[in-house]
Scaffold this motif. Structure first.
Motif, PDB file in Angstrom:
ATOM      1  N   SER A   1       0.847  -1.196   0.000  1.00  0.00           N
ATOM      2  CA  SER A   1       0.000   0.000   0.000  1.00  0.00           C
ATOM      3  C   SER A   1       0.878   1.241   0.000  1.00  0.00           C
ATOM      4  O   SER A   1       2.004   1.215   0.528  1.00  0.00           O
ATOM      5  CB  SER A   1      -0.952   0.036   1.201  1.00  0.00           C
ATOM      6  N   ASP A   2       0.381   2.312  -0.590  1.00  0.00           N
ATOM      7  CA  ASP A   2       1.157   3.553  -0.642  1.00  0.00           C
ATOM      8  C   ASP A   2       1.376   4.150   0.745  1.00  0.00           C
ATOM      9  O   ASP A   2       2.415   4.756   1.005  1.00  0.00           O
ATOM     10  CB  ASP A   2       0.436   4.578  -1.529  1.00  0.00           C
ATOM     11  N   LEU A   3       0.395   4.005   1.624  1.00  0.00           N
ATOM     12  CA  LEU A   3       0.584   4.545   2.972  1.00  0.00           C
ATOM     13  C   LEU A   3       1.758   3.862   3.663  1.00  0.00           C
ATOM     14  O   LEU A   3       2.590   4.510   4.301  1.00  0.00           O
ATOM     15  CB  LEU A   3      -0.690   4.376   3.797  1.00  0.00           C
ATOM     16  N   MET A   4       1.844   2.534   3.521  1.00  0.00           N
ATOM     17  CA  MET A   4       2.997   1.837   4.087  1.00  0.00           C
ATOM     18  C   MET A   4       4.280   2.255   3.380  1.00  0.00           C
ATOM     19  O   MET A   4       5.339   2.364   3.994  1.00  0.00           O
ATOM     20  CB  MET A   4       2.803   0.322   4.011  1.00  0.00           C
TER      21      MET A   4
ATOM     22  N   PHE B   1       1.348   0.592  -3.873  1.00  0.00           N
ATOM     23  CA  PHE B   1       0.086   0.110  -4.446  1.00  0.00           C
ATOM     24  C   PHE B   1      -1.037   1.028  -3.964  1.00  0.00           C
ATOM     25  O   PHE B   1      -1.099   1.363  -2.793  1.00  0.00           O
ATOM     26  CB  PHE B   1      -0.198  -1.324  -3.992  1.00  0.00           C
ATOM     27  N   ASP B   2      -1.884   1.458  -4.862  1.00  0.00           N
ATOM     28  CA  ASP B   2      -3.116   2.236  -4.631  1.00  0.00           C
ATOM     29  C   ASP B   2      -3.127   3.561  -5.378  1.00  0.00           C
ATOM     30  O   ASP B   2      -4.183   4.071  -5.714  1.00  0.00           O
ATOM     31  CB  ASP B   2      -3.400   2.529  -3.142  1.00  0.00           C
ATOM     32  N   ASP B   3      -1.958   4.165  -5.596  1.00  0.00           N
ATOM     33  CA  ASP B   3      -1.850   5.476  -6.245  1.00  0.00           C
ATOM     34  C   ASP B   3      -2.692   6.518  -5.523  1.00  0.00           C
ATOM     35  O   ASP B   3      -3.516   7.206  -6.122  1.00  0.00           O
ATOM     36  CB  ASP B   3      -2.242   5.412  -7.729  1.00  0.00           C
ATOM     37  N   ILE B   4      -2.468   6.640  -4.225  1.00  0.00           N
ATOM     38  CA  ILE B   4      -3.127   7.711  -3.485  1.00  0.00           C
ATOM     39  C   ILE B   4      -2.492   9.043  -3.886  1.00  0.00           C
ATOM     40  O   ILE B   4      -1.402   9.083  -4.458  1.00  0.00           O
ATOM     41  CB  ILE B   4      -3.038   7.498  -1.954  1.00  0.00           C
ATOM     42  N   GLU B   5      -3.140  10.134  -3.595  1.00  0.00           N
ATOM     43  CA  GLU B   5      -2.644  11.445  -4.015  1.00  0.00           C
ATOM     44  C   GLU B   5      -1.254  11.729  -3.472  1.00  0.00           C
ATOM     45  O   GLU B   5      -0.401  12.314  -4.150  1.00  0.00           O
ATOM     46  CB  GLU B   5      -3.624  12.535  -3.572  1.00  0.00           C
TER      47      GLU B   5
ATOM     48  N   VAL C   1       0.968   1.142  -8.094  1.00  0.00           N
ATOM     49  CA  VAL C   1      -0.056   0.450  -8.875  1.00  0.00           C
ATOM     50  C   VAL C   1      -1.384   1.148  -8.622  1.00  0.00           C
ATOM     51  O   VAL C   1      -1.815   1.283  -7.479  1.00  0.00           O
ATOM     52  CB  VAL C   1      -0.155  -1.042  -8.494  1.00  0.00           C
ATOM     53  N   ARG C   2      -2.007   1.590  -9.693  1.00  0.00           N
ATOM     54  CA  ARG C   2      -3.273   2.329  -9.567  1.00  0.00           C
ATOM     55  C   ARG C   2      -4.447   1.364  -9.619  1.00  0.00           C
ATOM     56  O   ARG C   2      -4.542   0.524 -10.506  1.00  0.00           O
ATOM     57  CB  ARG C   2      -3.396   3.352 -10.695  1.00  0.00           C
ATOM     58  N   GLN C   3      -5.344   1.497  -8.651  1.00  0.00           N
ATOM     59  CA  GLN C   3      -6.619   0.787  -8.733  1.00  0.00           C
ATOM     60  C   GLN C   3      -7.722   1.825  -8.952  1.00  0.00           C
ATOM     61  O   GLN C   3      -7.668   2.919  -8.392  1.00  0.00           O
ATOM     62  CB  GLN C   3      -6.884  -0.048  -7.492  1.00  0.00           C
ATOM     63  N   PRO C   4      -8.727   1.494  -9.770  1.00  0.00           N
ATOM     64  CA  PRO C   4      -9.756   2.483 -10.139  1.00  0.00           C
ATOM     65  C   PRO C   4     -10.809   2.614  -9.046  1.00  0.00           C
ATOM     66  O   PRO C   4     -11.920   2.072  -9.145  1.00  0.00           O
ATOM     67  CB  PRO C   4     -10.344   1.896 -11.427  1.00  0.00           C
TER      68      PRO C   4
END
Length: 334
Positions: A251-254, A278-282, A294-297
Motif C-alpha cells: 500500500s502507498d501509505l505503508m 500500491f493504490d496510487d493515493i494522491e 499500482v493504480r486501482q480504479p
C-alpha cells in the motif's frame, strides 16, 4: 401568489391521460405504452410534480434508496487513505444518475451490524453495498440470508460466495515485481498487508508468483496498511536482508513509512533501493522522490458496486464477480 401544488389529477389533465396511467408511470409499472409514458413524464417536468414517496413505497414496495455500509473503524474510514472516500464518490455518482438516494451507514461493532440488519430487514432500503477490506466480514452473508440484495466490494473469505466488485490485486502486484526484476533488481523484498484482508492476501500472492517467475527469492515483512507499520516492517527487512535492492509495498501509505525508514538508514531511493507501492493515493505524487505505484480504479469500484446492485434489486441476474484491472504508474522510485 400562492401556487397550488400539482396533483396526479393535474398531471393527468396536462398529459391527456387517465389518473390511473399517471399512477402507473410514477410507480414504475411496465403496463404503459411508450407514448403515454413520455406524455406523463413531460407533464411531470413541466408542472414540477413531486410524487409522494411514502405512498409510492407502499404501492411498489420500493424505497428508491440504497445503503452503503462501511464496516470499519472511523480512524480507518476518515484517514488519509483515499479508498473509502473514492468508493463513496463513485456510488453517489451512479445512484444519482439513476435518481436513487444513498444512505451511508457505519458498522463499527456487532451492535452496529445488528442495527444495520434490522434497518435493511425493515425494507427501509432496496439493497445494500458493503465496502469493507475484510473478506471475512459476516455482515454481507447475514444480509443475503435475509433475502436482501447485497453486493460486496471484495470477494468473501470462506465457503459462502456473494456478488462482488473487486480489482486485480494479484496482477497489479505481479506487474510491479516484474518491473523491478526487468530493471535488474535481484533482492526484491516486500512489505505485505494483513492476511485477513483480500488485498493483503492477493498482493502477496502476486509478489510471490512474479518472484518465482523470475527465479528470485525475497524477504517478507507484514504491516497493517499504515505509515507507522511501513517504518517498522522496513527496519525488519533491513535487519533480515541488508543487501536488498528493491521493495514492493502492498500500500502507498505503508510505502511512505518505508521511504522514511530507508532515509533514516542512509539508503538512497532509487539508487540503492527501488520502491513500488500500491493504490496510487494522491500523496504518492508528492513523496520525495515521487512514488512508482499500482493504480486501482477506486471511483470505478464505487460506480460498479452501485450499478451491480441496481441490476440485482431490479431482478436481473448479475455476474458473480466483476474484477477491474489495475495499472502500473511509473514515477521516480523505481
Amino acid at each position: 401568489m400562492h401556487r397550488t401544488r400539482p396533483t396526479l389529477e393535474s398531471v393527468a389533465l396536462h398529459a391527456g391521460v387517465s389518473r390511473a396511467t399517471v399512477s402507473r408511470v410514477v410507480n414504475g409499472s411496465t403496463r404503459v405504452g411508450e407514448d403515454a409514458r413520455e406524455a406523463v413524464q413531460r407533464a411531470i417536468r413541466e408542472l414540477g410534480y413531486v410524487p409522494n414517496q411514502a405512498a409510492r413505497s407502499l404501492v411498489t414496495q420500493r424505497t428508491d434508496s440504497f445503503a452503503l455500509v462501511l464496516p470499519e473503524e472511523p480512524g480507518r474510514v476518515f484517514s488519509d487513505d483515499q479508498f473509502f472516500p473514492g468508493v463513496v464518490r463513485g456510488v453517489s455518482q451512479r445512484l444519482g444518475e439513476a435518481d436513487k438516494q444513498l444512505v451511508l451507514m457505519m458498522a463499527r461493532s456487532s451492535a452496529g451490524r445488528e442495527r444495520i440488519e434490522r434497518f435493511a430487514l425493515g425494507r427501509h432500503v432496496d439493497g445494500v453495498m458493503v465496502a469493507s477490506v475484510h473478506g471475512a466480514d459476516p455482515l454481507p452473508v447475514g444480509l443475503a440470508r435475509m433475502g436482501i440484495p447485497v453486493v460486496s466490494n471484495e470477494r468473501l473469505l470462506g465457503p459462502v460466495s456473494l456478488p462482488y466488485v473487486g480489482v486485480d490485486n494479484a496482477g497489479g502486484a505481479a506487474a510491479a515485481v516484474r518491473h523491478l526484476a526487468h530493471s535488474g533488481r535481484t533482492g526484491i523484498a516486500t512489505v505485505a498487508g494483513p492476511q485477513d484482508m483480500v488485498a493483503g492476501i492477493d498482493r502477496l500472492a502476486g509478489y510471490r508468483a512474479a518472484l518465482a517467475e523470475a527465479r528470485l527469492s525475497g524477504a517478507v515483512a507484514f504491516g497493517d496498511f499504515t505509515q507507522e507499520s511501513g517504518v517498522v516492517a522496513m527496519r525488519e527487512l533491513l535487519r533480515e536482508d541488508p543487501g536488498l535492492d528493491a521493495v514492493f509495498v502492498a500500500s502507498d501509505l505503508m510505502a511512505v513509512g518505508v521511504l522514511r525508514a530507508l532515509r533514516q538508514a542512509g539508503r538512497r531511493v532509487p539508487d540503492d533501493v527501488a520502491l513500488v507501492g500500491f493504490d496510487d493515493i494522491e500523496t504518492a505524487r508528492y513523496t520525495e522522490p515521487p512514488l512508482t505505484t499500482v493504480r486501482q480504479p477506486i471511483t470505478q469500484i464505487g460506480r460498479q458496486l452501485a450499478h451491480q446492485l441496481l441490476r440485482l434489486a431490479s431482478g436481473e441476474q448479475i455476474e458473480p464477480s466483476l474484477v477491474l484491472p489495475t495499472e502500473l504508474v511509473l514515477r521516480e522510485t523505481a
